[in-house]
Write a protein that holds these residues in place. Structure first.
Motif, short mmCIF file in Angstrom:
data_model
loop_
_atom_site.label_atom_id
_atom_site.label_comp_id
_atom_site.label_asym_id
_atom_site.label_seq_id
_atom_site.Cartn_x
_atom_site.Cartn_y
_atom_site.Cartn_z
N THR A 333 0.83 -1.22 0.00
CA THR A 333 0.00 0.00 0.00
C THR A 333 0.86 1.26 0.00
N GLU A 334 2.17 1.11 -0.05
CA GLU A 334 3.06 2.26 0.00
C GLU A 334 2.94 3.11 -1.26
N ARG A 335 3.03 4.43 -1.07
CA ARG A 335 3.00 5.38 -2.18
C ARG A 335 4.32 6.15 -2.17
N LEU A 336 5.03 6.11 -3.32
CA LEU A 336 6.35 6.74 -3.40
C LEU A 336 6.32 7.89 -4.39
N ILE A 337 7.08 8.94 -4.08
CA ILE A 337 7.32 10.02 -5.02
C ILE A 337 8.83 10.14 -5.25
N VAL A 338 9.22 10.22 -6.52
CA VAL A 338 10.64 10.22 -6.89
C VAL A 338 10.87 11.31 -7.93
N GLY A 339 11.93 12.08 -7.78
CA GLY A 339 12.32 13.07 -8.76
C GLY A 339 13.43 12.54 -9.65
N ILE A 340 13.26 12.66 -10.95
CA ILE A 340 14.24 12.13 -11.90
C ILE A 340 14.93 13.29 -12.61
N GLU A 341 16.22 13.44 -12.36
CA GLU A 341 17.05 14.48 -12.99
C GLU A 341 16.42 15.86 -12.87
N ILE A 342 16.03 16.18 -11.64
CA ILE A 342 15.47 17.50 -11.36
C ILE A 342 16.62 18.48 -11.13
N LYS A 362 15.34 13.15 -4.91
CA LYS A 362 15.73 13.30 -6.31
C LYS A 362 16.78 12.25 -6.68
N ILE A 363 16.56 11.60 -7.83
CA ILE A 363 17.47 10.58 -8.35
C ILE A 363 18.27 11.21 -9.49
N GLU A 364 19.58 11.22 -9.34
CA GLU A 364 20.43 11.85 -10.34
C GLU A 364 21.51 10.90 -10.89
N SER A 365 22.20 10.19 -10.01
CA SER A 365 23.32 9.36 -10.43
C SER A 365 22.87 7.94 -10.78
N ARG A 366 23.75 7.22 -11.45
CA ARG A 366 23.49 5.82 -11.81
C ARG A 366 23.33 4.97 -10.55
N GLU A 367 24.11 5.25 -9.51
CA GLU A 367 24.02 4.48 -8.28
C GLU A 367 22.68 4.71 -7.58
N GLN A 368 22.18 5.95 -7.63
CA GLN A 368 20.88 6.23 -7.03
C GLN A 368 19.77 5.50 -7.78
N ARG A 369 19.87 5.45 -9.08
CA ARG A 369 18.89 4.68 -9.86
C ARG A 369 18.95 3.21 -9.49
N LEU A 385 4.76 7.99 -8.11
CA LEU A 385 4.71 9.27 -8.81
C LEU A 385 6.12 9.68 -9.17
N LEU A 386 6.40 9.77 -10.47
CA LEU A 386 7.71 10.17 -10.95
C LEU A 386 7.64 11.62 -11.41
N VAL A 387 8.46 12.46 -10.81
CA VAL A 387 8.47 13.89 -11.14
C VAL A 387 9.64 14.17 -12.07
N CYS A 388 9.36 14.75 -13.23
CA CYS A 388 10.40 15.05 -14.22
C CYS A 388 10.37 16.55 -14.56
N ASP A 389 11.49 17.02 -15.09
CA ASP A 389 11.58 18.42 -15.51
C ASP A 389 11.00 18.53 -16.91
N GLY A 390 9.76 19.00 -16.99
CA GLY A 390 9.08 19.09 -18.27
C GLY A 390 9.68 20.09 -19.23
#
Length: 456
Positions: A333-342, A362-369, A385-390
């Motif tokens: 039931t967990e809900r996650l929000i992640v920022g990708i290359e913000i 925020k996920i930026e590096s290969r290791e964080q991914r 929910l994946l947040v990206c820089d539109g």
């Protein structure tokens, strides 16, 4: 141990060359999946390449090249038939046939190319037959793909590993000549059956005895197979242009056909069978060399043991991430929000989160991914929910990463941070994300559209 076929090794080499020229391919989900499998490192490298090639379209490129190469072979067969017909008409172009010139027309070019091929067997450098090079070039042109050159180069590199390429191209060359000479034989039989020809020989500096010896020497082996040598009297008479009797015409016709069958067709048939068998045997010995420097980093990643995050149980064996799920999964039931290359200047989180939402950051590096993938593999979630820089143009790396992580969430949504509502950029994001299987109704760019993620 599963059997590895040539095509799998070929595709693996194509992936290796692509990464060598254009950098590493995003493969976190694939590598994590393969680590737990009880197969050898060589098999893991091959399976990774197959999975990535299906995902990136490289396997389709290789299949297109294979189809193009088969079509090129069909064109070769057609040209071989036409050339054989042309040789027959060239040899029997007039009612009075000079047997020496006819023999040169039938076997001259064949003899030159065959002697050259024999020479290449003892050459220490890499050699390719002319027809083989034409086949490779034509296959690349017919493939009509941006990566056709990559497919061809990886095929050549893989085939050269055990020397298979030499025998593959030799088989094509011998096959071409075999079809051509057979077509020539059939055409000659048709012409000799429907027209009347006289035969003779002409010389200025050679003696008649020399021509008799030449005729008997090259006709000896064909005579053992039922193609008799003309009598000495007929040979002498042919030099005086009086050999128009039926017996002389028949004798020279059979002698000429015997040379074509033995020194042409039979020679090429034996060479074709020999080359084909050698090609099959060397292809079966082909493998990949995982000691190459280009594989060193990948081998280390495949050898790492699966890590554990948040829970102590071992990771379940999930299938390769796929947004269009077809099998039920016990989602949490967990809900996650992640920022990708913000961008670093962007305030995070972009809004006040609902208490039920877990902020991964925020996920930026290969290791964080990598860490995020491990978490989701061990602990798949109900909503993500994946947040990206539109404002940025979506690239293939981000798209594949979204597809990978979306496989471990029951529902995946995308929120695009935008300024001034760039509709053109929004459309590009929608096109990219729907292409990987994401529902367009799950792509948002306004906070009001994701109110259940925001604390009121």
């Amino acid at each position: 141990m599963p059997t590895i076929n040539f095509k799998e090794i070929w595709v693996t080499e194509a992936v290796r060359q692509r990464e060598e020229h254009w950098g590493p391919i995003e493969d976190n989900a694939v590598v994590l999946q393969l680590r737990a499998q009880p197969i050898s490192l060589t098999d893991k490298v091959i399976q990774r390449a197959l999975l990535l090639s299906r995902r990136d379209g490289l396997l389709e490129t290789v299949n297109q090249w294979i189809s193009a190469s088969k079509f090129a072979l069909i064109l070769f067969i057609f040209l071989a038939i036409l050339s054989g017909i042309g040789m027959a008409y060239s040899a029997l172009s007039t009612s009075h046939i000079n047997v020496i010139m006819a023999l040169v027309a039938l076997l001259g070019l064949h003899a030159i190319t065959f002697i050259f091929w024999l020479f290449t067997l003892f050459a220490t450098w890499d050699t390719q037959t002319l027809l083989g090079r034409v086949w490779l070039w034509l296959s690349k042109k017919l493939a009509r793909s941006p990566d056709a050159t990559l497919a061809m180069q990886s095929f050549i590199h893989t085939s050269n590993q055990q020397g298979s390429l030499r025998w593959i191209l030799s088989s094509i060359s011998h096959g071409f000549w075999l079809i051509s000479l057979t077509s020539c034989l059939i055409t000659m039989l048709l012409l000799l059956s429907t027209k009347s020809y006289t035969f003779g020989w002409e010389t200025t500096i050679l003696s008649s005895n020399g021509f008799v010896g030449f005729t008997q020497i090259i006709g000896f082996i064909p005579s053992l197979l039922g193609f008799p040598i003309p009598d000495v009297q007929i040979i002498h008479a042919s030099g005086n242009h009086i050999a128009s009797q039926i017996d002389a015409q028949k004798a020279w016709s059979i002698w000429l056909l015997g040379q074509l069958v033995v020194w042409g067709i039979l020679t090429r048939l034996i060479s074709f069978i020999f080359s084909f068998i050698k090609a099959r045997l060397t292809i079966k010995k082909t493998t990949i060399d995982i000691t190459l420097p280009s594989y060193s980093t990948l081998i280390k990643r495949l050898e790492q043991r699966a890590e554990k995050i948040d829970i102590d149980a071992s990771a379940p064996n999930y299938e390769l991430p796929n947004i269009d799920k077809t099998t039920p999964t016990n989602w949490t039931t967990e809900r996650l929000i992640v920022g990708i290359e913000i961008p670093s200047k962007q305030v995070w989180p972009p809004f006040i989160l609902h208490p039920s939402v877990t902020d991964v950051g925020k996920i930026e590096s290969r290791e964080q991914r990598h860490q995020l993938m491990l978490k989701l593999i061990n602990h798949p979630v109900k909503e993500l929910l994946l947040v990206c820089d539109g404002r940025q143009t979506p690239d293939r790396g981000i798209a594949y990463f979204i597809k990978d992580v979306a496989g471990y969430a029951e529902r995946t949504s995308i929120y695009l941070i935008e300024q001034n509502d760039d509709h053109e950029r929004m459309a590009l994001w929608q096109q990219t994300l729907t292409a990987i299987g994401l529902n367009i109704n799950n792509i948002f760019n306004k906070p009001s559209q994701i109110s259940h993620w925001i604390s009121e």
